[in-house]
Design a protein around this motif. Structure first.
Motif, mmCIF file in Angstrom:
data_model
loop_
_atom_site.group_PDB
_atom_site.id
_atom_site.type_symbol
_atom_site.label_atom_id
_atom_site.label_comp_id
_atom_site.label_asym_id
_atom_site.label_seq_id
_atom_site.Cartn_x
_atom_site.Cartn_y
_atom_site.Cartn_z
ATOM 1 N N ARG A 157 0.835 -1.282 0.080
ATOM 2 C CA ARG A 157 0.059 -0.005 0.089
ATOM 3 C C ARG A 157 0.908 1.217 -0.038
ATOM 4 N N PRO A 410 -10.399 7.584 -0.678
ATOM 5 C CA PRO A 410 -10.905 7.218 -1.963
ATOM 6 C C PRO A 410 -12.080 8.004 -2.447
ATOM 7 N N ARG A 412 -14.896 8.738 -6.101
ATOM 8 C CA ARG A 412 -15.321 8.194 -7.551
ATOM 9 C C ARG A 412 -16.220 9.372 -7.906
ATOM 10 N N ASP A 438 -12.016 6.589 -10.704
ATOM 11 C CA ASP A 438 -11.848 6.237 -9.276
ATOM 12 C C ASP A 438 -10.786 6.295 -8.719
ATOM 13 N N ASP A 440 -8.182 5.343 -5.686
ATOM 14 C CA ASP A 440 -8.198 4.454 -4.409
ATOM 15 C C ASP A 440 -7.315 5.111 -3.278
ATOM 16 N N ALA A 441 -7.364 4.360 -2.205
ATOM 17 C CA ALA A 441 -6.693 4.922 -1.113
ATOM 18 C C ALA A 441 -5.193 5.382 -1.330
ATOM 19 N N ASN A 442 -4.904 4.575 -2.126
ATOM 20 C CA ASN A 442 -3.172 4.694 -2.694
ATOM 21 C C ASN A 442 -3.110 5.835 -3.540
ATOM 22 N N THR A 446 -8.398 4.735 -11.438
ATOM 23 C CA THR A 446 -9.108 3.741 -12.600
ATOM 24 C C THR A 446 -10.008 4.520 -13.343
ATOM 25 N N THR A 461 -6.447 1.007 -15.952
ATOM 26 C CA THR A 461 -5.910 1.745 -15.105
ATOM 27 C C THR A 461 -5.134 2.900 -15.758
#
Ligand SMILES: Nc1ncnc2c1ncn2[C@@H]1O[C@H](COP(=O)(O)OP(=O)(O)OP(=O)(O)O)[C@@H](O)[C@H]1O
Length: 508
Positions: A157, A410, A412, A438, A440-442, A446, A461
């Motif tokens: 992560r 995160p 979207r 999207d 994400d938490a990283n 996407t 991605t």
């Protein structure tokens, strides 16, 4: 690292060192990682690779990469538009991608942790946290995650370094009244500034800014240029083409820079630097600061930017947390002279400056473990933000911003677009389609598209068609990494241009 939920932060390697330089050196028979690589750099400059953090996830033709390539003693090649270092390997010239080099360093980290634990890390559900500059873009984050996979780290992560430092600062403290904390992190290669609200275990990033090309290495390079011209002026010859001499000079410059943090004057003495000429010269703190002026102002601008974005002024900041080895430079600390003495914290002070990020990473790793005790997982919450705005540039050049920078992740966001062409290389959609981003938490994005009124969808991605590694490629690197074991001993608005998608924006 964490051990039975005792958060250890930095752990020592077999020689007692709590930090490993991100340097790899190759010789005909072995490769060295960390301090061992750093120690031999002056005798093996062409095969010693450093600063890969400045390469990972970038393109060869990037202006920053090109400027570094001119200063580095090792050879860089353009492989499918990626910047790839080339070294003399065992029997042939060998190229290693920045992901592979980072993976070798991460493998060393994994081994240090395993030695400390006295066992190999086998829990497949365990989560590993790797920190990155908050201002890393999507491609740099993905490449870092891929390096983690090549190093066989479980569920890598990605965590922003400034946020990790904030966790280190606030974890375990009873902060009941909201505190606005500015984290300024100036390390070896990057600078990050984040403003957070911290209260009752919640760490909410409000704004972030950074420069992935501003750090201690740049101060060293300024000194190198200064001494090069002094050498030329004094001895009427250049050493630019002599990579061994340049490496000796660069190491001396780092030393000079560090000494000038505590003394106002120092000197360089390099015996027989080139053609038997000794280079002896003294330098004052002012003489160091003067050529670095624009680096200090770049850092200052980042502080101003986070405050401006948060619509706050300096007096409303409760605390300034300085992290990263380069915050020991007096002129860097002076950037905060307009903050009161009480505001500039010593809680993560100069002695802990370069350990805070690792400690914060271990806190976040503890929170994310599937079997984390509830006093850790439920009492600490980090809410981070997207460092860049994300949008789509339509065929007519119009731009639709879908996610604004500093939005909590995160996240979207979907918008309806009209796709005019029937032939789209990435998604089999046309006509009115929902396009969804999207993050994400990283901080990894996407993109997906769904044709309105039909079930046709596609997901990709971002940048996956332009230089990211395919999973077979990661597998190959994983195999090669096992063959190649270490020898013992822009600003605020990046738009995702998807030129393959000839959209016309019909977003409201
Ligand atoms: N006393 C000092 N004075 C000035 N600079 C110092 C001092 N001590 C260490 N540094 C510099 O700090 C840098 C390393 O800091 P740190 O360990 O925080 O960076 P890093 O985590 O490796 O880098 P990054 O955060 O960019 O990835 C080096 O450039 C080093 O020369």
């Amino acid at each position: 690292m964490i051990h039975n939920f005792i958060i250890s932060g930095n752990i020592a390697d077999s020689e007692g060192r709590r930090a490993t330089p991100s340097i790899i050196a190759f010789t005909k028979s072995k490769h060295f990682v960390g301090q061992a690589a750093k120690d031999q750099i002056a005798v093996n400059p062409r095969n010693t690779i450093f600063d890969t953090k400045r390469l990972i996830g970038r393109r060869f033709r990037d202006v920053e990469v090109q400027s570094d390539v001119r200063d580095w003693p090792f050879t860089m090649v353009d492989r499918g538009s990626s910047p790839v270092p080339e070294v003399d390997g065992r029997s042939e010239t060998k190229q290693f991608t920045p992901e592979e080099i980072s993976a070798m360093i991460l493998t060393k980290m994994r081994k240090i942790a395993e030695t400390h634990l006295g066992q190999t890390i086998t829990n497949a559900n365990a989560v590993t946290v790797i920190t990155v500059p908050a201002y890393f873009n999507d491609s740099q984050r993905q490449a870092t995650k891929e390096a983690g996979l090549i190093a066989e780290l479980n569920n890598p992560r990605v965590l922003n370094e400034a946020s990790a430092a904030a966790l280190a600062y606030g974890f375990g403290k009873q902060i009941e009244e909201e505190r606005d904390v500015l984290v300024f992190d100036l390390g070896g290669g990057t600078c990050d500034v984040s403003l957070l609200e911290i209260q009752n275990g919640t760490f909410k990033v409000m704004t972030t800014a950074g420069d992935t090309h501003l750090g201690g290495g740049d101060f060293d390079q300024c000194l190198v240029r200064h001494f090069l011209s002094e050498f030329e002026r004094k001895h009427k010859r250049t050493i630019k083409a002599n990579s061994q001499a340049l490496c000796r000079l660069r190491s001396a410059c780092e030393q000079v820079k560090c000494t000038l943090s505590s003394q106002t004057k120092t000197s360089v003495q390099l015996e027989s630097l080139v053609e038997g000429i000794d280079f002896n010269i003294s330098i004052t703190r002012e003489e160091f600061e003067s050529p670095c002026k624009n680096l200090f102002s770049k850092a200052e601008c980042l502080v101003e930017q986070v405050l401006k974005d948060a619509k706050m002024d300096k007096s409303s900041v409760d605390e300034v947390v300085l992290v990263g080895g380069s915050t020991r430079i007096p002129k860097v600390r002076e950037l905060f002279r307009s903050f009161s003495q009480e505001q500039v914290t010593r809680s993560v002070g100069p002695d802990e400056a370069d350990k805070a990020v690792a400690y914060g990473a271990s806190v976040q790793a503890a929170i994310l473990q599937p079997d984390a005790p509830s006093n850790i997982s439920q009492n600490v919450l980090l809410l981070d933000v997207a460092p860049f705005s994300v949008g789509i540039e339509a065929a007519n050049g119009a731009v639709a911003t879908l996610i604004k920078r500093n939005t909590i992740i995160p996240t979207r966001k979907s918008t309806m677009f009209t796709v005019h062409s029937n032939k789209i290389s990435v998604f089999e959609v046309h006509g009115k389609s929902w396009i969804t981003f999207d993050i994400d938490a990283n901080g990894i994005m996407t993109l997906s598209a769904t044709e309105a009124g039909s079930s046709k969808t596609g997901t990709m991605t971002i940048f996956s068609d332009k230089g990211r590694l395919a999973s077979e490629e990661i597998d190959r690197m994983l195999r090669e990494a096992t063959d190649y074991q270490e020898a013992e001993g822009q600003n605020d608005h990046i738009l995702t241009k998807i030129s393959a998608l000839p959209f016309t924006n019909s977003a409201k």
